[in-house]
Design a protein around this motif. Structure first.
Motif, PDB file in Angstrom:
ATOM      1  N   PHE A  59      33.035  40.308  34.466  1.00  0.00           N
ATOM      2  CA  PHE A  59      34.208  39.958  34.877  1.00  0.00           C
ATOM      3  C   PHE A  59      35.208  41.154  34.964  1.00  0.00           C
ATOM      4  O   PHE A  59      36.321  41.248  35.648  1.00  0.00           O
ATOM      5  CB  PHE A  59      34.966  38.893  34.159  1.00  0.00           C
ATOM      6  CG  PHE A  59      34.608  37.472  34.280  1.00  0.00           C
ATOM      7  CD1 PHE A  59      34.340  36.959  35.605  1.00  0.00           C
ATOM      8  CD2 PHE A  59      34.608  36.590  33.535  1.00  0.00           C
ATOM      9  CE1 PHE A  59      33.736  35.745  36.209  1.00  0.00           C
ATOM     10  CE2 PHE A  59      34.163  35.307  33.671  1.00  0.00           C
ATOM     11  CZ  PHE A  59      33.733  34.803  34.951  1.00  0.00           C
ATOM     12  N   GLU A  60      34.960  42.221  34.337  1.00  0.00           N
ATOM     13  CA  GLU A  60      35.700  43.387  34.257  1.00  0.00           C
ATOM     14  C   GLU A  60      35.810  44.153  35.496  1.00  0.00           C
ATOM     15  O   GLU A  60      35.256  45.414  35.430  1.00  0.00           O
ATOM     16  CB  GLU A  60      35.573  43.978  32.768  1.00  0.00           C
ATOM     17  CG  GLU A  60      35.634  43.490  31.779  1.00  0.00           C
ATOM     18  CD  GLU A  60      35.244  43.992  30.378  1.00  0.00           C
ATOM     19  OE1 GLU A  60      34.807  45.022  30.414  1.00  0.00           O
ATOM     20  OE2 GLU A  60      35.282  43.415  29.196  1.00  0.00           O
ATOM     21  N   VAL A  61      35.959  43.707  36.525  1.00  0.00           N
ATOM     22  CA  VAL A  61      36.109  44.560  37.738  1.00  0.00           C
ATOM     23  C   VAL A  61      37.445  44.803  38.008  1.00  0.00           C
ATOM     24  O   VAL A  61      38.313  43.993  37.883  1.00  0.00           O
ATOM     25  CB  VAL A  61      35.284  43.789  38.818  1.00  0.00           C
ATOM     26  CG1 VAL A  61      33.845  43.790  38.476  1.00  0.00           C
ATOM     27  CG2 VAL A  61      35.990  42.759  39.117  1.00  0.00           C
ATOM     28  N   GLU A  62      37.594  45.935  38.761  1.00  0.00           N
ATOM     29  CA  GLU A  62      39.095  46.337  38.989  1.00  0.00           C
ATOM     30  C   GLU A  62      39.532  45.599  40.422  1.00  0.00           C
ATOM     31  O   GLU A  62      38.926  45.771  41.375  1.00  0.00           O
ATOM     32  CB  GLU A  62      39.201  47.945  39.286  1.00  0.00           C
ATOM     33  CG  GLU A  62      40.512  48.220  39.379  1.00  0.00           C
ATOM     34  CD  GLU A  62      40.553  49.862  39.508  1.00  0.00           C
ATOM     35  OE1 GLU A  62      41.655  50.485  39.943  1.00  0.00           O
ATOM     36  OE2 GLU A  62      39.411  50.557  39.184  1.00  0.00           O
ATOM     37  N   GLY A  63      40.573  44.975  40.193  1.00  0.00           N
ATOM     38  CA  GLY A  63      41.239  44.230  41.332  1.00  0.00           C
ATOM     39  C   GLY A  63      40.788  42.929  41.455  1.00  0.00           C
ATOM     40  O   GLY A  63      40.186  42.410  40.769  1.00  0.00           O
ATOM     41  N   PRO A  64      40.794  42.197  42.691  1.00  0.00           N
ATOM     42  CA  PRO A  64      40.664  40.929  42.979  1.00  0.00           C
ATOM     43  C   PRO A  64      39.012  40.756  43.148  1.00  0.00           C
ATOM     44  O   PRO A  64      38.229  41.927  43.454  1.00  0.00           O
ATOM     45  CB  PRO A  64      41.458  40.628  44.234  1.00  0.00           C
ATOM     46  CG  PRO A  64      41.523  42.184  44.877  1.00  0.00           C
ATOM     47  CD  PRO A  64      41.708  42.910  43.854  1.00  0.00           C
TER      48      PRO A  64
END
Length: 243
Positions: A59-64
């Protein structure tokens, strides 16, 4: 809850400008959501349901991003609260707003309510949701099967969530719950204690993809999630495919 295909063919208002039910004070909504998560997570002790969660780091992706998961029953909501990111909202049918205390709770939790009876342009709705995601840096949780499905397999995916991901150029993050069928079957009045495995899979990037790639993206996500479902449920895919 319902598929984003319905979202893309309907809106909350004929003059749609922003999803109804998405609180203006997003931080307040996220605070309520945290409280709701804490309360709902305690239900598992009453129902005798245990959760085994893997892959939260994905889930640790940058942004939406667009999060897609299989949807089997109300038990999903307990599993959802085990993994739901703080910067995430769900899509729900407008009728849920009038479901008494439940409606109030999910409204305060920041759910985007959609009136499925409206005929607003699908392209307009898709564009507005994409703008909301970009402006508020939120993730949107969608059930691409479009309805609850407790068969132990996946229903064909609607393409709405994947159209949105491609248009917004945001990643798709698949989440898979193992099958509940061994301990939960409402048609047979079966409900015993059991363990549900939940796995968050690596994000699938959409940068550079166009509308012509949506079908392949949908199929890729479906295959990956289906294989994961069978693995988590201890059911060989060959057995399912031959049944």
């Amino acid at each position: 809850m319902f598929s984003l295909t319905e979202l893309l063919s309907a809106s909350t208002h004929p003059g749609y400008s922003r999803p109804c039910g998405f609180p203006a004070l997003l931080l307040t909504a996220f605070l309520f959501c945290r409280i709701i998560k804490t309360v709902v997570k305690t239900f598992k002790y009453f129902f005798g349901v245990r959760f085994e969660v893997k892959g939260l780091e994905n889930f640790e992706v940058e942004g939406p991003a667009i999060i897609v998961s299989n949807h089997q029953s109300i038990l999903d909501m307990m599993g959802l609260m085990e993994v739901l990111p703080d910067d995430c909202v769900q899509v729900g049918k407008k009728e849920l707003m009038y479901a008494g205390t439940v409606g109030l709770i999910i409204y305060l939790g920041g759910v985007i309510f959609i009136n499925r009876k409206s005929t607003t342009s699908a392209k307009m709705v898709m564009a507005e949701v994409a703008k909301t995601m970009a402006a508020d840096k939120v993730k949107v949780w969608v059930y691409p099967e479009g309805t609850r499905n407790c068969t132990g397999d996946l229903l064909p995916f609607k393409k709405g969530a994947f159209h949105l991901a491609v248009q917004a150029q945001v990643p798709v993050i698949p989440v898979v719950y193992s099958s509940f069928t061994t301990f939960y079957n409402p048609k047979k009045n079966l409900f015993t204690s059991g363990k549900i495995k939940v796995e968050v899979l690596p994000a699938i990037e959409t940068k550079g993809l166009t509308s012509g790639d949506v079908s392949d993206l949908t199929d890729r996500c479906f295959r990956t999630m289906r294989e994961t479902l069978f693995r988590l449920s201890g059911c060989p895919s060959e057995a399912k495919d031959s049944s």
